[in-house]
Design a protein around this motif. Structure first.
Motif, PDB file in Angstrom:
ATOM      1  N   LYS A   1      11.140  -8.505  -1.801  1.00 30.13           N
ATOM      2  CA  LYS A   1      10.218  -9.552  -2.235  1.00 30.13           C
ATOM      3  C   LYS A   1       9.107  -9.728  -1.198  1.00 30.13           C
ATOM      4  CE  LYS A   1      12.920 -10.207  -5.721  1.00 30.13           C
ATOM      5  NZ  LYS A   1      12.542  -9.627  -7.031  1.00 30.13           N
ATOM      6  N   VAL A   2       7.985 -10.275  -1.658  1.00 30.52           N
ATOM      7  CA  VAL A   2       6.819 -10.432  -0.802  1.00 30.52           C
ATOM      8  C   VAL A   2       6.569 -11.906  -0.508  1.00 30.52           C
ATOM      9  CG1 VAL A   2       4.353  -9.965  -0.533  1.00 30.52           C
ATOM     10  CG2 VAL A   2       5.792  -8.353  -1.793  1.00 30.52           C
ATOM     11  N   ASN A   3       6.405 -12.212   0.754  1.00 31.22           N
ATOM     12  CA  ASN A   3       5.958 -13.543   1.167  1.00 31.22           C
ATOM     13  C   ASN A   3       4.434 -13.545   1.087  1.00 31.22           C
ATOM     14  OD1 ASN A   3       5.043 -15.798   2.664  1.00 31.22           O
ATOM     15  ND2 ASN A   3       6.932 -15.853   3.860  1.00 31.22           N
ATOM     16  N   ILE A   4       3.898 -14.133   0.034  1.00 27.03           N
ATOM     17  CA  ILE A   4       2.456 -14.086  -0.223  1.00 27.03           C
ATOM     18  C   ILE A   4       1.666 -14.650   0.957  1.00 27.03           C
ATOM     19  CG2 ILE A   4       0.602 -14.835  -1.767  1.00 27.03           C
ATOM     20  CD1 ILE A   4       2.533 -12.861  -3.039  1.00 27.03           C
ATOM     21  N   GLY A   5       2.220 -15.653   1.609  1.00 28.28           N
ATOM     22  CA  GLY A   5       1.519 -16.270   2.735  1.00 28.28           C
ATOM     23  C   GLY A   5       1.380 -15.358   3.935  1.00 28.28           C
ATOM     24  N   LEU A   6       2.284 -14.359   4.056  1.00 30.62           N
ATOM     25  CA  LEU A   6       2.227 -13.440   5.195  1.00 30.62           C
ATOM     26  C   LEU A   6       1.520 -12.124   4.866  1.00 30.62           C
ATOM     27  CD1 LEU A   6       5.841 -13.822   6.691  1.00 30.62           C
ATOM     28  CD2 LEU A   6       3.712 -14.812   7.554  1.00 30.62           C
ATOM     29  N   CYS A   7       1.444 -11.805   3.578  1.00 28.68           N
ATOM     30  CA  CYS A   7       0.855 -10.524   3.167  1.00 28.68           C
ATOM     31  C   CYS A   7      -0.668 -10.603   3.166  1.00 28.68           C
ATOM     32  CB  CYS A   7       1.353 -10.145   1.772  1.00 28.68           C
ATOM     33  SG  CYS A   7       0.611  -8.636   1.107  1.00 28.68           S
ATOM     34  N   TYR A   8      -1.310  -9.723   3.953  1.00 32.32           N
ATOM     35  CA  TYR A   8      -2.776  -9.684   3.898  1.00 32.32           C
ATOM     36  C   TYR A   8      -3.286  -8.395   3.256  1.00 32.32           C
ATOM     37  CZ  TYR A   8      -1.997  -7.594   8.588  1.00 32.32           C
ATOM     38  OH  TYR A   8      -1.547  -6.852   9.652  1.00 32.32           O
ATOM     39  N   ARG A   9      -2.407  -7.780   2.427  1.00 38.55           N
ATOM     40  CA  ARG A   9      -2.791  -6.691   1.525  1.00 38.55           C
ATOM     41  C   ARG A   9      -3.425  -5.499   2.244  1.00 38.55           C
ATOM     42  NH1 ARG A   9      -2.700 -11.434  -0.829  1.00 38.55           N
ATOM     43  NH2 ARG A   9      -2.041 -11.651  -3.017  1.00 38.55           N
ATOM     44  N   CYS A  10      -2.814  -5.115   3.351  1.00 38.18           N
ATOM     45  CA  CYS A  10      -3.301  -3.940   4.082  1.00 38.18           C
ATOM     46  C   CYS A  10      -2.989  -2.648   3.331  1.00 38.18           C
ATOM     47  CB  CYS A  10      -2.710  -3.897   5.487  1.00 38.18           C
ATOM     48  SG  CYS A  10      -0.923  -3.625   5.545  1.00 38.18           S
ATOM     49  N   GLY A  11      -1.953  -2.678   2.481  1.00 37.13           N
ATOM     50  CA  GLY A  11      -1.610  -1.524   1.665  1.00 37.13           C
ATOM     51  C   GLY A  11      -0.690  -0.507   2.325  1.00 37.13           C
ATOM     52  N   LEU A  12      -0.233  -0.779   3.559  1.00 35.51           N
ATOM     53  CA  LEU A  12       0.647   0.172   4.235  1.00 35.51           C
ATOM     54  C   LEU A  12       1.963   0.359   3.474  1.00 35.51           C
ATOM     55  CD1 LEU A  12       0.207  -0.625   8.042  1.00 35.51           C
ATOM     56  CD2 LEU A  12      -0.328   1.519   6.867  1.00 35.51           C
TER      57      LEU A  12
ATOM     58  N   ASN B   1       3.279  -7.233   9.221  1.00 33.36           N
ATOM     59  CA  ASN B   1       3.330  -8.698   9.292  1.00 33.36           C
ATOM     60  C   ASN B   1       4.660  -9.268   8.798  1.00 33.36           C
ATOM     61  OD1 ASN B   1       1.566 -10.647  10.336  1.00 33.36           O
ATOM     62  ND2 ASN B   1       1.152 -11.487   8.300  1.00 33.36           N
ATOM     63  N   ARG B   2       5.636  -8.366   8.593  1.00 34.87           N
ATOM     64  CA  ARG B   2       6.974  -8.772   8.133  1.00 34.87           C
ATOM     65  C   ARG B   2       6.910  -9.655   6.882  1.00 34.87           C
ATOM     66  NH1 ARG B   2      10.190 -10.019  13.854  1.00 34.87           N
ATOM     67  NH2 ARG B   2       9.856  -7.951  14.756  1.00 34.87           N
ATOM     68  N   ALA B   3       6.063  -9.214   5.958  1.00 40.25           N
ATOM     69  CA  ALA B   3       5.878  -9.990   4.736  1.00 40.25           C
ATOM     70  C   ALA B   3       6.851  -9.592   3.632  1.00 40.25           C
ATOM     71  CB  ALA B   3       4.439  -9.822   4.226  1.00 40.25           C
ATOM     72  N   ARG B   4       7.609  -8.513   3.844  1.00 34.71           N
ATOM     73  CA  ARG B   4       8.511  -8.025   2.811  1.00 34.71           C
ATOM     74  C   ARG B   4       9.952  -8.115   3.295  1.00 34.71           C
ATOM     75  NH1 ARG B   4       5.566  -5.236  -1.116  1.00 34.71           N
ATOM     76  NH2 ARG B   4       7.440  -4.218  -1.868  1.00 34.71           N
TER      77      ARG B   4
END
Length: 254
Positions: free
Chosen positions: A179-190, A225-228
């Motif tokens: 799952k993705v933490n939308i607040g931490l994800c800045y959509r770098c695409g890695l 960013n440890r968003a996942r």
């Protein structure tokens, strides 16, 4: 021994790679190439000659090889070369995976001199087999590699009796998608770039296809960013309680 060493493996979170590198180290300066199919499942594979030694390794997903990895292994023809087969599992069981791998390798014209099932930290429930492989695991891997090397030098051949069943257990989707933490994800695409199953949208990396995801955890490892992360504390607690008792590697050498 002047054989050329080729390592062909799939390591999404670098755990399988640790074992591969340990086994490869036993052969020192003979290594020709190490190919991690998690980087690109469609990368070209080398031509194999009878004098080569090929190390095959893959994680265990639900008691089987990852299907897409098995399909790539099938394409490599052995031409009589020696092979070492390895699987890495998260302390539950390797079920039919090692048998499946040795079957594939043998059917493709390789002579399997050694096979081993090793334990690594679970990629979904990291409290299970935490921090493995450890020093004891890697020592067993070194001993295994040394015995395989000696068997090859002595031209030993024979059929290994590997734990597992025919037919293999049914391939099943694990059913857990990061799952993705939308607040931490800045959509770098890695995450999308590094996903071997192409399950993450490149246009919007917060979207993951549950049907395509193989629950390998590679996107989690590569997120800066440890968003996942995986969710499901109840399932995790049940799994951890059931499979935390330490298991040891099992190896077979001709």
């Amino acid at each position: 021994m002047n054989n050329k060493i080729i390592a062909l493996f799939f390591s999404a979170t670098d755990t399988t790679a640790k074992y591969v590198n340990t086994v490869v180290s036993a052969f020192k300066n003979q290594v020709d190439c190490c190919i991690n199919l998690a980087d690109d499942l469609n990368m070209p594979l080398p031509e194999i000659s009878a004098d080569d030694i090929v190390i095959f390794a893959a994680p265990v997903y639900g008691g089987r090889l990852p299907e897409m990895v098995a399909k790539r292994f099938v394409t490599l023809k052995g031409n009589g070369a020696n092979a070492i087969a390895m699987v890495v599992y998260g302390n539950r069981d390797y079920d039919d995976a090692l048998l499946e791998l040795t079957d594939i390798v043998s059917a493709n014209g390789f002579s399997v001199v050694g096979a081993g099932a090793f334990i690594g930290q679970h990629s979904i429930f990291p409290c299970v087999a935490k921090n493995r492989p450890d020093e004891s695991d890697l020592k067993i891997a070194i001993d295994f590699a040394t015995k395989c090397k000696e068997a090859i030098a002595d031209s030993k051949h024979g059929n290994l009796t590997i734990k597992g069943n025919h037919p293999y257990k049914k391939i099943m989707n694990v059913g857990l998608t990061p799952k993705v933490n939308i607040g931490l994800c800045y959509r770098c695409g890695l995450c999308a770039t590094n996903c071997p199953a192409n399950a993450i949208s490149k246009d919007d990396p917060t979207i993951t296809s549950a049907d395509k995801c193989i629950s390998c955890g590679r996107c989690i490892v590569h997120c800066p960013n440890r968003a996942r992360s995986y969710t499901g504390k109840l399932i995790g607690a049940i799994f951890t309680k059931a499979f935390s008792k330490r298991k040891e590697p099992e190896v077979y050498v001709v």
